[in-house]
Each structure stands twice: as C-alpha cells, then as structure tokens.
Design a protein around this motif. Sequence first.
Motif, PDB file in Angstrom:
ATOM      1  N   ARG A 171       0.862  -1.193   0.000  1.00  0.00           N
ATOM      2  CA  ARG A 171       0.000   0.000   0.000  1.00  0.00           C
ATOM      3  C   ARG A 171       0.892   1.235   0.000  1.00  0.00           C
ATOM      4  O   ARG A 171       1.025   1.920   1.010  1.00  0.00           O
ATOM      5  CB  ARG A 171      -0.932  -0.001   1.205  1.00  0.00           C
ATOM      6  CG  ARG A 171      -1.972  -1.074   1.108  1.00  0.00           C
ATOM      7  CD  ARG A 171      -2.934  -0.983   2.255  1.00  0.00           C
ATOM      8  NE  ARG A 171      -3.993  -1.943   2.048  1.00  0.00           N
ATOM      9  CZ  ARG A 171      -5.259  -1.737   2.340  1.00  0.00           C
ATOM     10  NH1 ARG A 171      -5.631  -0.612   2.897  1.00  0.00           N
ATOM     11  NH2 ARG A 171      -6.151  -2.657   2.097  1.00  0.00           N
ATOM     12  N   THR A 186       2.554   4.891  -0.361  1.00  0.00           N
ATOM     13  CA  THR A 186       2.146   6.296  -0.288  1.00  0.00           C
ATOM     14  C   THR A 186       2.696   7.012  -1.518  1.00  0.00           C
ATOM     15  O   THR A 186       3.544   6.473  -2.238  1.00  0.00           O
ATOM     16  CB  THR A 186       2.705   6.974   0.964  1.00  0.00           C
ATOM     17  OG1 THR A 186       4.129   6.981   0.874  1.00  0.00           O
ATOM     18  CG2 THR A 186       2.259   6.273   2.232  1.00  0.00           C
ATOM     19  N   TYR A 230      -1.777   5.326  -1.330  1.00  0.00           N
ATOM     20  CA  TYR A 230      -2.553   5.378  -0.093  1.00  0.00           C
ATOM     21  C   TYR A 230      -2.081   6.482   0.833  1.00  0.00           C
ATOM     22  O   TYR A 230      -0.918   6.885   0.815  1.00  0.00           O
ATOM     23  CB  TYR A 230      -2.437   4.037   0.639  1.00  0.00           C
ATOM     24  CG  TYR A 230      -3.074   2.913  -0.113  1.00  0.00           C
ATOM     25  CD1 TYR A 230      -4.357   2.488   0.193  1.00  0.00           C
ATOM     26  CD2 TYR A 230      -2.414   2.278  -1.159  1.00  0.00           C
ATOM     27  CE1 TYR A 230      -4.964   1.461  -0.508  1.00  0.00           C
ATOM     28  CE2 TYR A 230      -3.009   1.245  -1.871  1.00  0.00           C
ATOM     29  CZ  TYR A 230      -4.288   0.846  -1.541  1.00  0.00           C
ATOM     30  OH  TYR A 230      -4.880  -0.159  -2.233  1.00  0.00           O
ATOM     31  N   ARG A 231      -2.998   6.958   1.654  1.00  0.00           N
ATOM     32  CA  ARG A 231      -2.689   7.879   2.746  1.00  0.00           C
ATOM     33  C   ARG A 231      -3.469   7.381   3.955  1.00  0.00           C
ATOM     34  O   ARG A 231      -4.676   7.177   3.870  1.00  0.00           O
ATOM     35  CB  ARG A 231      -3.107   9.300   2.407  1.00  0.00           C
ATOM     36  CG  ARG A 231      -2.797  10.266   3.555  1.00  0.00           C
ATOM     37  CD  ARG A 231      -3.056  11.664   3.173  1.00  0.00           C
ATOM     38  NE  ARG A 231      -2.169  11.925   2.032  1.00  0.00           N
ATOM     39  CZ  ARG A 231      -1.896  13.120   1.569  1.00  0.00           C
ATOM     40  NH1 ARG A 231      -2.442  14.164   2.120  1.00  0.00           N
ATOM     41  NH2 ARG A 231      -1.105  13.279   0.544  1.00  0.00           N
ATOM     42  N   ASP A 232      -2.758   7.171   5.037  1.00  0.00           N
ATOM     43  CA  ASP A 232      -3.374   6.652   6.269  1.00  0.00           C
ATOM     44  C   ASP A 232      -4.121   5.344   6.025  1.00  0.00           C
ATOM     45  O   ASP A 232      -5.202   5.114   6.580  1.00  0.00           O
ATOM     46  CB  ASP A 232      -4.312   7.696   6.889  1.00  0.00           C
ATOM     47  CG  ASP A 232      -3.580   8.969   7.273  1.00  0.00           C
ATOM     48  OD1 ASP A 232      -2.413   8.873   7.720  1.00  0.00           O
ATOM     49  OD2 ASP A 232      -4.162  10.059   7.117  1.00  0.00           O
ATOM     50  N   GLY A 233      -3.563   4.492   5.142  1.00  0.00           N
ATOM     51  CA  GLY A 233      -4.148   3.184   4.874  1.00  0.00           C
ATOM     52  C   GLY A 233      -5.355   3.189   3.961  1.00  0.00           C
ATOM     53  O   GLY A 233      -5.953   2.146   3.723  1.00  0.00           O
ATOM     54  N   ARG A 234      -5.720   4.355   3.434  1.00  0.00           N
ATOM     55  CA  ARG A 234      -6.892   4.458   2.557  1.00  0.00           C
ATOM     56  C   ARG A 234      -6.465   4.903   1.167  1.00  0.00           C
ATOM     57  O   ARG A 234      -5.556   5.715   1.026  1.00  0.00           O
ATOM     58  CB  ARG A 234      -7.879   5.454   3.131  1.00  0.00           C
ATOM     59  CG  ARG A 234      -8.402   5.022   4.500  1.00  0.00           C
ATOM     60  CD  ARG A 234      -9.401   5.995   4.989  1.00  0.00           C
ATOM     61  NE  ARG A 234     -10.504   6.020   4.037  1.00  0.00           N
ATOM     62  CZ  ARG A 234     -11.764   5.856   4.343  1.00  0.00           C
ATOM     63  NH1 ARG A 234     -12.106   5.691   5.588  1.00  0.00           N
ATOM     64  NH2 ARG A 234     -12.691   5.882   3.426  1.00  0.00           N
ATOM     65  N   GLU A 257      -5.979   7.011  -1.984  1.00  0.00           N
ATOM     66  CA  GLU A 257      -6.000   8.474  -2.091  1.00  0.00           C
ATOM     67  C   GLU A 257      -5.820   8.950  -3.538  1.00  0.00           C
ATOM     68  O   GLU A 257      -6.464   9.899  -3.959  1.00  0.00           O
ATOM     69  CB  GLU A 257      -4.876   9.044  -1.222  1.00  0.00           C
ATOM     70  CG  GLU A 257      -4.732  10.521  -1.249  1.00  0.00           C
ATOM     71  CD  GLU A 257      -5.757  11.241  -0.391  1.00  0.00           C
ATOM     72  OE1 GLU A 257      -5.871  12.458  -0.545  1.00  0.00           O
ATOM     73  OE2 GLU A 257      -6.459  10.594   0.411  1.00  0.00           O
TER      74      GLU A 257
END
Length: 55
Positions: free
Chosen positions: A10, A12, A39-43, A45
């Motif tokens: 995942r 960033t 991803y950002r903060d596991g989500r 993006e």
Amino acid sequence: MKCARGLPTRPTYEEWRDALDTERLEFPGRAQGNCTVLYRDGRPEQIGYWGVTAD
C-alpha cells in the motif's frame, strides 16, 4: 510486505515518487504505461501513473 514492483503493498505518494526517482520501478516499453493505487493513512487516495509515450 513488498509487491513485485518493489513498492510496499500500500504505497504512499512519497514511497512511489522515491521509487521512481531512484529507478527501483522499471519503465515499460515504448507506448506503454503502468499505474498503482497510492494510499494515505491506509486508505486509497490517488492513482500514480508512469510510462513511455509513443512520440
């Protein structure tokens, strides 16, 4: 865990950009491209694209 392209599973934006800048990510042949979800903060993006034009 790492995926086949040398990125975390995942990545960033910063990890993806660093992999491009240090040539850990291979560029595809002429007139081809790749993409990966960033991803950002596991989500999810963003989507990162890289490739080679046919010009």
